[in-house]
Design a protein around this motif. Structure first.
Motif, PDB file in Angstrom:
ATOM      1  N   THR A 153      -0.214 -38.998  -6.964  1.00 43.38           N
ATOM      2  CA  THR A 153       0.064 -37.642  -7.446  1.00 43.38           C
ATOM      3  C   THR A 153       1.543 -37.402  -7.699  1.00 43.38           C
ATOM      4  OG1 THR A 153       0.259 -36.766  -5.190  1.00 43.38           O
ATOM      5  CG2 THR A 153      -1.939 -36.741  -6.188  1.00 43.38           C
ATOM      6  N   GLN A 172      -3.184 -38.590 -10.945  1.00 40.70           N
ATOM      7  CA  GLN A 172      -4.015 -37.399 -10.798  1.00 40.70           C
ATOM      8  C   GLN A 172      -3.168 -36.134 -10.965  1.00 40.70           C
ATOM      9  OE1 GLN A 172      -5.223 -36.008  -6.910  1.00 40.70           O
ATOM     10  NE2 GLN A 172      -7.369 -35.964  -7.537  1.00 40.70           N
ATOM     11  N   GLU A 175      -4.669 -30.457 -12.310  1.00 36.49           N
ATOM     12  CA  GLU A 175      -5.883 -29.880 -12.886  1.00 36.49           C
ATOM     13  C   GLU A 175      -7.174 -30.475 -12.318  1.00 36.49           C
ATOM     14  OE1 GLU A 175      -2.811 -30.590 -16.272  1.00 36.49           O
ATOM     15  OE2 GLU A 175      -3.603 -31.666 -14.516  1.00 36.49           O
ATOM     16  N   ALA A 176      -7.059 -31.592 -11.594  1.00 35.34           N
ATOM     17  CA  ALA A 176      -8.234 -32.356 -11.176  1.00 35.34           C
ATOM     18  C   ALA A 176      -9.101 -31.597 -10.184  1.00 35.34           C
ATOM     19  CB  ALA A 176      -7.799 -33.677 -10.556  1.00 35.34           C
ATOM     20  N   GLN A 180      -7.031 -33.373  -3.835  1.00 30.86           N
ATOM     21  CA  GLN A 180      -5.778 -33.938  -4.307  1.00 30.86           C
ATOM     22  C   GLN A 180      -5.492 -35.194  -3.489  1.00 30.86           C
ATOM     23  OE1 GLN A 180      -3.264 -32.544  -6.834  1.00 30.86           O
ATOM     24  NE2 GLN A 180      -5.360 -32.054  -7.422  1.00 30.86           N
ATOM     25  N   LEU A 198      -0.968 -32.930 -15.688  1.00 29.13           N
ATOM     26  CA  LEU A 198      -1.244 -34.327 -15.986  1.00 29.13           C
ATOM     27  C   LEU A 198      -0.302 -34.927 -17.018  1.00 29.13           C
ATOM     28  CD1 LEU A 198      -2.953 -36.841 -15.638  1.00 29.13           C
ATOM     29  CD2 LEU A 198      -4.608 -35.888 -17.261  1.00 29.13           C
ATOM     30  N   GLY A 217      -7.543 -35.634 -14.468  1.00 28.21           N
ATOM     31  CA  GLY A 217      -7.223 -34.243 -14.195  1.00 28.21           C
ATOM     32  C   GLY A 217      -7.648 -33.297 -15.302  1.00 28.21           C
ATOM     33  N   GLY A 324     -12.949 -29.453 -11.729  1.00 26.01           N
ATOM     34  CA  GLY A 324     -11.651 -29.440 -12.381  1.00 26.01           C
ATOM     35  C   GLY A 324     -11.473 -28.191 -13.229  1.00 26.01           C
TER      36      GLY A 324
END
Length: 359
Positions: A153, A172, A175-176, A180, A198, A217, A324
């Motif tokens: 991340t 990632q 938005e995923a 996290q 992303l 994401g 998401g």
């Protein structure tokens, strides 16, 4: 991704390993057979259950696939804060007529046992969530003929993966859906999310490491896949897009909620697991999210019975509806057909970009 990994599937489309039952053998086989790369989620499963799912998947497809492992988690939980949260959830336990869970469960998700199985019975790809293994683990998997991916991340996490010997990183964005995959959960962060989008994160990671990038994401359309490829990724990983497929093992209530106007948005919350995870905003998140401590997997164990009872009662307001940011764009169709549609949209978008650049 390195050529060895991109050569595993005709399309640069990866089905995300979604723990909790969604990513089973049927979904992974359908995606791999259609030209993507299907994944099994070993998280929350026993080593024996993981092994059985791998056997089932091999019986369903001859195509390559991957398996995702959760890394062991250091304890960041404040026992007093966990007990306060337990008291807060007493009303939920009464409402659903189910006891709250025992928070003394394992924090390593049987990682070593699962890894031993994957070294004895190698699979094409293994990815890691919530951290990065040691170089010795990567060396062993490489010797077994397995390609490796670490979910990251931040650029610093990507650098750690490169230094340790990973073959690729799954980048990632904020938005995923679902958890996290931070390598270290900050117990002092509120969990509402200060992560990076992303497209920006892809660029940051590209400038930090030489590893190939799988982008994840909020991706729901082939045009978005084309965009992340243009930004420097070599493949795109989609989770929420596959949740509504008939091969997905997600609860029917969860599938319907993704496009239900009653659930218009998502947010990051610790309410269900003690770790920041993106889900559809429902009653449980609104009432308990602001008070949930940083305590994973203790809070996951604490709320497990509540979540199951809510599902059994047909009440999505008490379930963890991971999703998401692009969830409203979910399309209910067979997973193989979805791969074909995404690939077609991707090629159309890339052709459009090429015509635009030439004009």
């Amino acid at each position: 991704m390195p050529s060895a990994l991109t050569d595993l599937s005709p399309y640069p489309i990866v089905q995300a390993p979604m723990a909790g039952g969604a990513s089973g053998p049927e979904l992974a086989a359908a995606v791999s057979d259609a030209g993507g790369l299907g994944f099994l989620a070993a998280g929350y499963k026993t080593p024996e259950a993981m092994y059985e799912e791998i056997k089932q998947l091999r019986g369903l497809t001859a195509r390559p696939f991957g398996v995702n492992l959760f890394m062991p988690q250091p304890s960041v939980a404040d026992p007093a804060a966990v007990e306060v949260y337990r008291e807060q959830l007493a009303g939920e336990a009464s409402w659903y007529e189910t006891p709250l869970g025992d928070t003394d469960g394992s924090t390593d998700d049987a990682y070593e046992a699962k890894l031993a199985i994957l070294l004895d019975n190698p699979v094409p790809v293994v990815s890691f969530t919530f951290g990065c293994p040691s170089r010795a683990v990567f060396d062993a998997l490489t010797a077994a003929g397995t390609l490796t991916v670490v979910t990251v991340t931040t650029p610093a996490e990507a650098q750690a993966a490169q230094w340790s010997g990973a073959d690729a990183v799954c980048v990632q964005g904020i938005e995923a859906g679902g958890h996290q995959s931070t390598h270290h959960d900050d117990p002092y962060a509120d969990g509402t999310g200060t992560g990076v989008g992303l497209l920006t994160l892809i660029t940051q990671v590209r400038e930090a490491v030489q590893l190939p990038i799988v982008a994840a994401g909020g991706l729901m359309r082939g045009g978005q896949i084309a965009a992340v490829l243009a930004a420097g990724a070599t493949a795109a990983q989609l989770g929420t897009a596959f949740l509504v497929c008939p091969e997905s093992g997600a609860n029917a209530l969860h599938k319907r909620a993704l496009t239900d106007p009653m659930f218009p948005g998502t947010e990051l919350t610790r309410a269900f697991s003690g770790r920041p995870a993106r889900g559809l905003v429902n009653r449980f998140i609104r009432e308990h999210g602001p008070y949930a401590p940083a305590a994973y997997p203790q809070i996951h164990y604490l709320t497990a019975g509540l979540r199951k009872a809510a599902a059994a009662a047909g009440d999505p307001q008490g379930m963890a509806l991971w999703a998401g940011q692009g969830h409203r764009m979910a399309r209910e169709m067979p997973a193989g057909r979805l791969v074909e549609v995404l690939a077609s949209e991707m090629e159309a978008a890339r052709a459009s970009l090429t015509r635009g650049a030439a004009s």
